[in-house]
Design an enzyme around this catalytic site. Structure first.
Site, PDB file in Angstrom:
ATOM      1  N   TYR A  99       0.859  -1.431  -0.003  1.00 37.75           N
ATOM      2  CA  TYR A  99      -0.075   0.193   0.006  1.00 37.75           C
ATOM      3  C   TYR A  99       0.886   1.364   0.090  1.00 37.75           C
ATOM      4  O   TYR A  99       0.603   2.375  -0.729  1.00 37.75           O
ATOM      5  CB  TYR A  99      -0.962   0.142   1.254  1.00 37.75           C
ATOM      6  CG  TYR A  99      -1.750   1.162   1.277  1.00 37.75           C
ATOM      7  CD1 TYR A  99      -3.050   1.134   0.698  1.00 37.75           C
ATOM      8  CD2 TYR A  99      -1.225   2.364   1.918  1.00 37.75           C
ATOM      9  CE1 TYR A  99      -3.894   2.123   0.710  1.00 37.75           C
ATOM     10  CE2 TYR A  99      -2.280   3.558   1.846  1.00 37.75           C
ATOM     11  CZ  TYR A  99      -3.689   3.278   1.413  1.00 37.75           C
ATOM     12  OH  TYR A  99      -4.206   4.476   1.560  1.00 37.75           O
ATOM     13  N   HIS A 185       6.120  -8.094   0.043  1.00 34.37           N
ATOM     14  CA  HIS A 185       6.640  -7.862   1.511  1.00 34.37           C
ATOM     15  C   HIS A 185       7.892  -8.450   1.824  1.00 34.37           C
ATOM     16  O   HIS A 185       8.073  -9.625   1.758  1.00 34.37           O
ATOM     17  CB  HIS A 185       5.501  -8.639   2.351  1.00 34.37           C
ATOM     18  CG  HIS A 185       4.366  -7.915   2.323  1.00 34.37           C
ATOM     19  ND1 HIS A 185       3.925  -6.872   3.082  1.00 34.37           N
ATOM     20  CD2 HIS A 185       3.113  -8.135   1.411  1.00 34.37           C
ATOM     21  CE1 HIS A 185       2.619  -6.239   2.936  1.00 34.37           C
ATOM     22  NE2 HIS A 185       2.257  -6.841   1.813  1.00 34.37           N
TER      23      HIS A 185
END
Ligand code: XMP
Length: 529
Positions: A99, A185
């Site tokens: 994000y 990630h």
């Protein structure tokens, strides 16, 4: 009850340790904490701040870089956490993750769209151009993704570095402006090169000094504690757990005999545990220690109490009473040491340093109505870091690696009946056998907790020798867990279980049956009460 005054503390060190810091701005991601942990593992101090933290606060901390975390929202959702453009103009490098990257790209005029298909779990990353961020990494590698919005074009001036099957731009950079983004990630273990990528950002891009470690925590905390406490008197409730032990040792290192530790033996500890704590602190570390033998008081107050919450309340209140009495005898010290950890601070909604302190249960209850100023030297640390600091301070392995033990102790492990002297002795003996065997099998550190429960009123029929017996049942509870929020029952080897059961029955006259708890959490809790 006895206090001992001892050695003079080391002279204060004049050199203030200030480590480089990289801040993680939290956009609500599941793994935001983990990012800060990984950064610290790379040797750079890092803390989480909410994404809306005041710019002045961020500037005042003079971070070497910023990391924008992932988050659950779509960048196009009404009310999605906004990325303030000023954050990209602080003159320090910024790395957006998931994000964080999408918000950055959108803010800078790139193209982000809600894709038809999300990308969740393991993905294949193909590096087209290594750039600065991915330098030295393989051209093909696996990574872990969790997103629906997708970056289709980097912002003007930025270069796309890598892609995956569902993400045309899975990494980008704009070295001139110091802006970097990755869709995957890097903080989770399923991204094998994740730590290396973070380290590149911290080292090569932010130019951090990568030397933060447990030793620097000790130096810095010693300095801060001295600043806070001056020549004031400090009190610390020792429980024998790693948090209060490490906190106490740090404070002792800083202000020596201005600290008095109070160890309340409520008689609900494991076998020999009280003696071990007293020996380590009083004899080895020469920490002034008042050991209060309060076993009888607690037993009296527990008489006739079997309802779990009532029991916890009785133990907690009595603990506070004993602690208060000792504090008064010590002349009402101004400061109280608390082993509050960073996870407690984050859980209580903090991270900014202004957070409400979550009450800490290590010592069985906080003397809330006493007016102490808190000294919390572990407030910025994760549990594994506390253990490393403990090792650095010379705390014995047995205390550093001790499994969690609840404040109310064995009191909440005698269930469905009152806590009596006899039952405590049986439970303590059974627990001793369990601990010895678990340690002997090399499993102690692998287990989150291993302990026994004694159903207080229950007896079952057995046969020993040629005689009928009517004895107690001991329950073995052993679980694996990362954080106690969820837990799985441990698959202990059958041979080990057999040895434990037969030792308990042979060595403890009142026990004639041993059973194993095979309930995970949820639906069970770890403790029975
Ligand atoms: P449960 O039983 O809720 O426990 O799954 C989760 C973890 O918390 C510990 N625990 C306590 N720790 N004071 C403590 O310091 C308490 O009153 C207390 N009650 C539970 C438990 O041992 C497990 O690790």
């Amino acid at each position: 009850m006895e206090a001992r005054a001892v050695e003079v503390p080391e002279p204060p060190s004049e050199t203030a340790v200030t480590n480089d810091e990289v801040l993680v701005l939290d956009f609500g991601g599941q793994y935001s904490q983990l990012i800060a942990r990984r950064v610290r593992e790379c040797g750079v101090f890092s803390e989480l701040l909410p994404h809306h933290a005041a710019l002045e606060e961020i500037r005042a901390r003079r971070p070497r870089g910023l990391i924008l975390s992932g988050g659950p929202a779509s960048v196009y959702a009404p009310g999605a956490p906004a990325l303030r453009s000023e954050l990209l103009e602080l003159g320090i490098p910024v790395l957006g993750i998931c994000y964080g990257m999408q918000a950055m790209v959108l803010q800078l005029g790139g193209r982000v769209e809600a894709a038809e298909v999300g990308e969740f779990g393991r993905s294949r990353l193909t590096v087209k151009e290594h750039g600065r961020l991915l330098e030295g990494l393989p051209a093909e590698q696996s990574c872990w993704m969790s997103h629906r919005d997708t970056v289709f074009e980097p912002p003007p001036g930025g270069a796309a570095l890598a892609s995956s099957s569902e993400s045309p731009v899975a990494a980008f950079e704009d070295t001139a402006r110091g802006l970097y983004g990755i869709q995957f990630h890097p903080e989770v273990v399923h991204t094998p090169y994740g730590t290396q990528i973070l380290a590149r950002f911290l080292d090569d891009i932010c130019g951090c000094d990568m030397s933060w470690d447990a030793a620097s925590v000790v130096d810095e905390q010693v300095r801060l504690i001295r600043e806070q406490v001056g020549d004031g008197h400090v009190i610390c409730g020792l429980s024998g757990g790693v948090d209060s032990s490490v906190a106490a040792l740090l404070v002792h290192r800083a202000v020596g005999d201005q600290l008095t530790c109070v160890f309340v033996d409520h008689g609900l500890m494991r076998k020999n545990e009280g003696d071990q704590v007293i020996a380590a602190f009083r004899d080895t570390f020469k920490v002034p220690l008042v050991a209060v033998q309060a076993q009888e008081r607690f037993l009296e107050r527990l008489a006739g109490v079997s309802e779990p919450e009532a029991k916890r309340k009785v133990i907690g209140q009595e603990f506070i009473r004993v602690f208060e009495e000792e504090a008064l005898k010590l002349g009402d010290p101004k400061y109280l040491v608390q082993g509050t950890l960073y996870s407690d601070v984050i859980e209580s909604g903090g991270g900014t340093g202004a957070a409400v302190i979550k009450s800490h249960h290590n010592v069985g209850g906080l003397p809330e109505d006493l007016e102490f100023e808190l000294v919390e030297p572990l407030r910025a640390l994760f549990k594994d870091e506390v253990r490393r600091v403990g090792l650095e301070l010379g705390l014995p392995d047995r205390l550093v690696w001790r499994q969690p033990f609840p404040g109310p102790g064995l009191g909440i492990r005698i269930v469905g009946g009152e806590v009596t002297r006899e039952r405590l002795a049986i439970l303590r003996d059974a627990d001793y056998v369990l601990q010895e065997e678990i340690r002997g099998a090399g499993l102690y550190r692998e287990l989150w907790q291993s302990f026994c429960v004694l159903p207080g009123e229950l007896r079952t029929v057995g046969v020993q020798g040629d005689e009928r017996t009517y004895g107690y049942v001991v329950v073995i509870r052993a679980v694996t867990s990362d954080d106690a929020m969820t837990a799985d029952w441990a698959r202990l080897p059958y041979d080990l279980l057999e040895r434990i059961a037969s030792r308990m029955i042979n060595e403890i006259r009142q026990v004639n049956r041993v059973v194993l708890d095979v309930t995970s959490k949820p639906p069970g809790t770890i403790e029975w009460e």
